[in-house]
Structure formats: C-alpha cells, structure tokens
Design a protein around this motif. Structure first.
Motif: not given
Length: 209
Positions: A17-25
C-alpha cells in the motif's frame, strides 16, 4: 495462526500500500506553482477548498509569532464578480487585457492585516501567499497573487474591519505556462508566444554570490 502468518501478510499488504502512494517533491510543487491569469469556468472552487488553502496559515512561520493576518473567502457569485471588477492582471502585457473574457477567476482569498503594515508583516504576507499558492498547487489547482486592486472598494464592499493587503485568486488554470532560463542581462518580463506564457528565470550559477 502459527509462525505469525497473519502478521507477515499484514506487513506485506501495508508495504504494498505504501508503494502505491505518490510522493510529490517540493521542487515539483515549486515548478508547477505558476501565476495563472486565466481559469476554466467548468470547475467551481468550493468554500471548503479555500478553507483547506487558508489552513496552512495555522502551521507556517510568523515574525515574532504575531499571526496578524486574517482572510476573507470569496466563492463564485456576485461577490466574485465584484472582485473581478476591482483587480488588474497582467501588468506587463497591457495590450492583451487579461484575463481573456470567459476565463476570469471566480474564487478568491482576500488577505488582511490586523496591525499597521511594517517589514515583519510584509514578510509574513509573502510567506502566507506563497504557502497558500503551494497548497493550491498540491490540490491540483492554480493560483495568482494579486496586489493591484482597489483597496477602498474591496474594503467597503466586504465591510472589512482590517486593511486588505493582497488577494489570492484560485481556480483550475486554463493556460500553458513554461519557465525559460535566462542570463542576467536578458529581460525578466514574462511574455507570450504561440499561446504559451513564458516566465524568465535566472539560472542557479547567476544567483549565487
């Protein structure tokens, strides 16, 4: 179940689940955080969206922690129409008469100061406006910081008890904006070519002393 099977499966699930979270820098937000002077009419900014944007002011820095800024929220309707009649956009492109008809912003945050304007308040104002613009960008919307407006009319129309210092327009941008690296001796004025709005920016090597 033996050997902690359920616990292992739960860990695997949470890891996936954590891997699917998109991180916007933050760098991405900085680049996307452009000044939009035209907006799409088919997207309506709701009051709670403006509240989320203004909420950043409960977390950001403030000189001497005075927290002297207050905010009037304006959404689509007669009040927004009034604001549009009392602001000026695109000062460097007067021949275009921005915004184009049918692309006017319809949601605003009017920023007021509860104390006489001074250096600290001006710094707080800059921090607030930039932080709200970044939050707007994070939400998939766009914004424009407006300092050219009729203070008297805005104050009287909204019966403001404090002086308005700036206005943040919020909406879904309808423009194509690109950054253009320049040298210090080139013009820093934004311009438009082939329906693209270019924003000149100095390069890193030219701003470090």
């Amino acid at each position: 179940m033996a050997d902690g099977y359920l616990e292992k499966r739960m860990d695997e699930f949470n890891s996936g689940a954590k891997k699917t979270v998109k991180h916007v820098s933050l760098d991405t937000l900085f680049e996307k955080n452009r000044s939009y002077r035209g907006y799409k009419k088919d997207f309506v900014v709701k009051h709670d969206m403006l509240e989320r944007i203004v909420n950043v002011n409960t977390k950001i820095a403030s000189g001497k922690n005075q927290q002297a800024l207050r905010f009037k929220l304006v959404t689509k309707g007669e009040d927004a129409d009034f604001v549009n009649g009392n602001i000026k956009l695109g000062g460097m492109l007067p021949e275009l008469h921005l915004p184009y008809k049918g692309t006017e912003p319809e949601a605003f945050v009017i920023v007021c100061g509860t104390v006489p304007e001074n250096k600290i308040l001006d710094i707080d104002l800059g921090i607030s406006l930039q932080s709200m613009a970044l939050k707007t960008t994070e939400m998939g919307l766009n914004a424009l910081i407006i300092c050219a407006f009729n203070k008297v009319n805005i104050t009287e129309h909204f019966n403001l008890k404090y002086e308005p210092l700036a206005i943040l327009a919020v909406g879904k941008g309808a423009e194509n904006i690109k950054l253009k690296p320049i040298s210090p001796d080139e013009s820093k004025a934004y311009f438009r070519e082939n329906d693209v709005h270019y924003v000149p920016k100095l390069k890193l090597e030219d701003i470090i002393l």
